[in-house]
Design an enzyme around this catalytic site. Structure first.
Site, mmCIF file in Angstrom:
data_model
loop_
_atom_site.group_PDB
_atom_site.id
_atom_site.type_symbol
_atom_site.label_atom_id
_atom_site.label_comp_id
_atom_site.label_asym_id
_atom_site.label_seq_id
_atom_site.Cartn_x
_atom_site.Cartn_y
_atom_site.Cartn_z
ATOM 1 N N SER A 25 0.806 -1.224 0.000
ATOM 2 C CA SER A 25 0.000 0.000 0.000
ATOM 3 C C SER A 25 0.836 1.270 0.000
ATOM 4 O O SER A 25 2.058 1.240 -0.054
ATOM 5 C CB SER A 25 -0.965 0.044 1.178
ATOM 6 O OG SER A 25 -0.263 0.259 2.393
ATOM 7 N N THR A 57 -1.825 0.459 -6.334
ATOM 8 C CA THR A 57 -1.894 -0.027 -4.962
ATOM 9 C C THR A 57 -3.148 0.545 -4.310
ATOM 10 O O THR A 57 -4.066 0.971 -5.004
ATOM 11 C CB THR A 57 -0.603 0.325 -4.183
ATOM 12 O OG1 THR A 57 -0.614 -0.360 -2.932
ATOM 13 C CG2 THR A 57 -0.440 1.816 -3.979
ATOM 14 N N TYR A 58 -3.183 0.540 -2.998
ATOM 15 C CA TYR A 58 -4.325 1.093 -2.275
ATOM 16 C C TYR A 58 -3.816 1.991 -1.161
ATOM 17 O O TYR A 58 -2.671 1.890 -0.723
ATOM 18 C CB TYR A 58 -5.220 -0.023 -1.724
ATOM 19 C CG TYR A 58 -4.501 -0.946 -0.766
ATOM 20 C CD1 TYR A 58 -4.521 -0.714 0.604
ATOM 21 C CD2 TYR A 58 -3.781 -2.035 -1.240
ATOM 22 C CE1 TYR A 58 -3.840 -1.548 1.480
ATOM 23 C CE2 TYR A 58 -3.105 -2.875 -0.374
ATOM 24 C CZ TYR A 58 -3.141 -2.622 0.981
ATOM 25 O OH TYR A 58 -2.465 -3.440 1.844
ATOM 26 N N GLY A 73 5.947 -1.983 1.063
ATOM 27 C CA GLY A 73 6.051 -3.263 0.386
ATOM 28 C C GLY A 73 6.949 -3.222 -0.836
ATOM 29 O O GLY A 73 7.865 -2.401 -0.939
ATOM 30 N N ALA A 74 6.653 -4.101 -1.778
ATOM 31 C CA ALA A 74 7.506 -4.271 -2.958
ATOM 32 C C ALA A 74 7.681 -2.986 -3.758
ATOM 33 O O ALA A 74 8.704 -2.796 -4.422
ATOM 34 C CB ALA A 74 6.937 -5.369 -3.858
ATOM 35 N N ALA A 75 6.720 -2.080 -3.683
ATOM 36 C CA ALA A 75 6.818 -0.805 -4.411
ATOM 37 C C ALA A 75 8.032 0.007 -3.974
ATOM 38 O O ALA A 75 8.514 0.861 -4.724
ATOM 39 C CB ALA A 75 5.547 0.004 -4.216
#
Length: 134
Positions: A25, A57-58, A73-75
């Site tokens: 997110s 994403t959110y 996260g992965a972002a």
């Protein structure tokens, strides 16, 4: 027919943190969420102005008044603290509503405080030092 339209955007926000070891997110200051009419859990596209990365994403709610734009996260492999980003939310509207709907367009300063709030996605505030597409 439904049309996918720009619902809101936060323009040229500065990423304040990135945490690879988070579930995912983007964390957004609650004041900015209100200004852009974003709800927790709402889907957004993030465009990194510095490197061209785009991802979906959110949103999760960050501390009000903090200016936080946190990539989780992965972002965090793609978007880093200090990068300028545009957060974009889209909505699906029927044809009649799409022709009259006005999006929420939020320009922020270097500290992610609201500089300008409007409805014209092509408007550029004088203080932004950007070229207008019009």
């Amino acid at each position: 027919m439904l049309r996918t339209m720009l619902k809101s955007k936060i323009h040229r926000a500065t990423v304040t943190q990135a945490d690879l070891h988070y579930v995912g997110s983007v964390t957004v200051d609650a004041d900015l969420m209100d200004a852009a009419d974003l709800l927790e859990g709402e889907q957004v596209t993030i465009v990194d102005v510095d490197n061209g990365a785009r991802l979906v994403t959110y949103v999760i709610t960050g501390e009000r008044g903090s200016g936080v734009i946190g990539i989780n996260g992965a972002a965090a492999h793609l978007i880093h603290p200090g990068d300028l980003v545009i957060l974009i939310a889209y909505g699906m509207l029927d044809d009649a509503a799409a022709r009259t709907y006005e999006p929420r367009v939020v320009f922020v300063d270097a500290d992610n405080r609201v500089l300008d709030l409007g409805a014209d996605p092509a408007f550029v505030p004088d203080t932004a030092e950007l070229l207008s597409p019009r």
